[in-house]
Motif scaffolding. Sequence first.
Motif, mmCIF file in Angstrom:
data_model
loop_
_atom_site.group_PDB
_atom_site.id
_atom_site.type_symbol
_atom_site.label_atom_id
_atom_site.label_comp_id
_atom_site.label_asym_id
_atom_site.label_seq_id
_atom_site.Cartn_x
_atom_site.Cartn_y
_atom_site.Cartn_z
ATOM 1 N N ARG A 68 -36.069 -33.068 37.388
ATOM 2 C CA ARG A 68 -35.823 -34.515 38.013
ATOM 3 C C ARG A 68 -37.353 -34.892 38.640
ATOM 4 O O ARG A 68 -37.764 -36.042 38.480
ATOM 5 C CB ARG A 68 -34.746 -34.460 38.861
ATOM 6 C CG ARG A 68 -34.508 -35.768 39.495
ATOM 7 C CD ARG A 68 -33.040 -36.091 40.005
ATOM 8 N NE ARG A 68 -32.960 -37.298 40.705
ATOM 9 C CZ ARG A 68 -32.585 -38.318 40.355
ATOM 10 N NH1 ARG A 68 -32.225 -38.513 38.882
ATOM 11 N NH2 ARG A 68 -32.319 -39.575 41.056
ATOM 12 N N GLN A 71 -39.534 -35.866 35.919
ATOM 13 C CA GLN A 71 -39.367 -37.178 35.351
ATOM 14 C C GLN A 71 -39.649 -38.083 36.239
ATOM 15 O O GLN A 71 -40.183 -39.328 35.604
ATOM 16 C CB GLN A 71 -37.726 -37.406 34.847
ATOM 17 C CG GLN A 71 -37.131 -36.330 33.824
ATOM 18 C CD GLN A 71 -35.532 -36.444 33.879
ATOM 19 O OE1 GLN A 71 -35.140 -36.761 34.770
ATOM 20 N NE2 GLN A 71 -35.140 -35.546 32.911
ATOM 21 N N TYR A 72 -39.726 -38.117 37.438
ATOM 22 C CA TYR A 72 -40.014 -38.874 38.463
ATOM 23 C C TYR A 72 -41.682 -39.507 38.361
ATOM 24 O O TYR A 72 -41.904 -40.602 38.303
ATOM 25 C CB TYR A 72 -39.372 -38.449 39.850
ATOM 26 C CG TYR A 72 -39.932 -39.531 40.823
ATOM 27 C CD1 TYR A 72 -39.446 -40.893 40.850
ATOM 28 C CD2 TYR A 72 -40.829 -38.969 41.963
ATOM 29 C CE1 TYR A 72 -39.798 -41.812 42.134
ATOM 30 C CE2 TYR A 72 -41.179 -39.991 42.961
ATOM 31 C CZ TYR A 72 -40.921 -41.223 42.871
ATOM 32 O OH TYR A 72 -41.152 -42.171 43.949
ATOM 33 N N VAL A 144 -38.125 -37.464 45.990
ATOM 34 C CA VAL A 144 -37.419 -38.197 44.725
ATOM 35 C C VAL A 144 -36.396 -38.781 45.159
ATOM 36 O O VAL A 144 -35.213 -38.311 45.627
ATOM 37 C CB VAL A 144 -37.279 -37.233 43.410
ATOM 38 C CG1 VAL A 144 -36.676 -37.960 42.415
ATOM 39 C CG2 VAL A 144 -38.452 -36.358 43.093
ATOM 40 N N ARG A 148 -32.025 -43.851 40.571
ATOM 41 C CA ARG A 148 -33.199 -44.372 39.844
ATOM 42 C C ARG A 148 -33.413 -45.620 39.992
ATOM 43 O O ARG A 148 -34.381 -46.235 39.370
ATOM 44 C CB ARG A 148 -32.854 -44.189 38.429
ATOM 45 C CG ARG A 148 -32.713 -42.444 37.768
ATOM 46 C CD ARG A 148 -32.652 -42.458 36.422
ATOM 47 N NE ARG A 148 -32.623 -40.952 36.086
ATOM 48 C CZ ARG A 148 -33.468 -40.490 35.191
ATOM 49 N NH1 ARG A 148 -34.412 -41.129 34.752
ATOM 50 N NH2 ARG A 148 -33.434 -39.177 34.705
ATOM 51 N N TRP A 151 -36.733 -45.953 41.858
ATOM 52 C CA TRP A 151 -37.812 -45.410 41.415
ATOM 53 C C TRP A 151 -38.963 -46.618 41.043
ATOM 54 O O TRP A 151 -40.017 -46.493 41.128
ATOM 55 C CB TRP A 151 -37.474 -44.721 39.832
ATOM 56 C CG TRP A 151 -36.896 -43.284 40.287
ATOM 57 C CD1 TRP A 151 -36.160 -42.961 41.351
ATOM 58 C CD2 TRP A 151 -36.808 -42.278 39.069
ATOM 59 N NE1 TRP A 151 -35.844 -41.425 41.133
ATOM 60 C CE2 TRP A 151 -36.039 -41.398 39.753
ATOM 61 C CE3 TRP A 151 -37.179 -42.086 37.798
ATOM 62 C CZ2 TRP A 151 -35.635 -39.926 39.064
ATOM 63 C CZ3 TRP A 151 -36.808 -40.928 37.182
ATOM 64 C CH2 TRP A 151 -36.330 -39.973 37.740
#
Length: 151
Positions: A68, A71-72, A144, A148, A151
């Motif tokens: 994760r 991905q961030y 994180v 999402r 984000w």
Amino acid sequence: MSEQPCTRNELSGHVGGNVVQAGAIHGDVVFGGSPTSPEVQEAQRHWARRQQRIAAAEAAQAAVGHRRAQQYVTFMRWRRRASVLFLLLAGAVVGWEQIHGWMLSGLQQLGALAALLAGAASVIGWVRATWVIRRWNATKTIKVPHSRLYW
């Protein structure tokens, strides 16, 4: 006169197993623990399996967290690129507005204000993304967001 030899045996601290105090040992010394019952052996096997399951679950959770985070960081790299493009676009809009005269109509003023706000948001996004990427590259901890949406 002859002095008598002095023998002193001392044991201090916590002892968790067998202890022997001896002046001299000739031959083998074998410590035989008391045989454990089948119930105790089963409990020990159960405990060992439980510890292995816990360790495997922690490793799996750490792998999910690392994936994760990757991905961030990938998203933040794209966000940084997009921020530069939006900043250039906002600069072009403001420049175009300024070239066409200082006396702007109401709609043009609103467009210039929107372009300035977009430029400021782009700068903030670029700085934040750069900060996250640099911390990631320096192998420091990054936070994180859980959702999402943030984000």
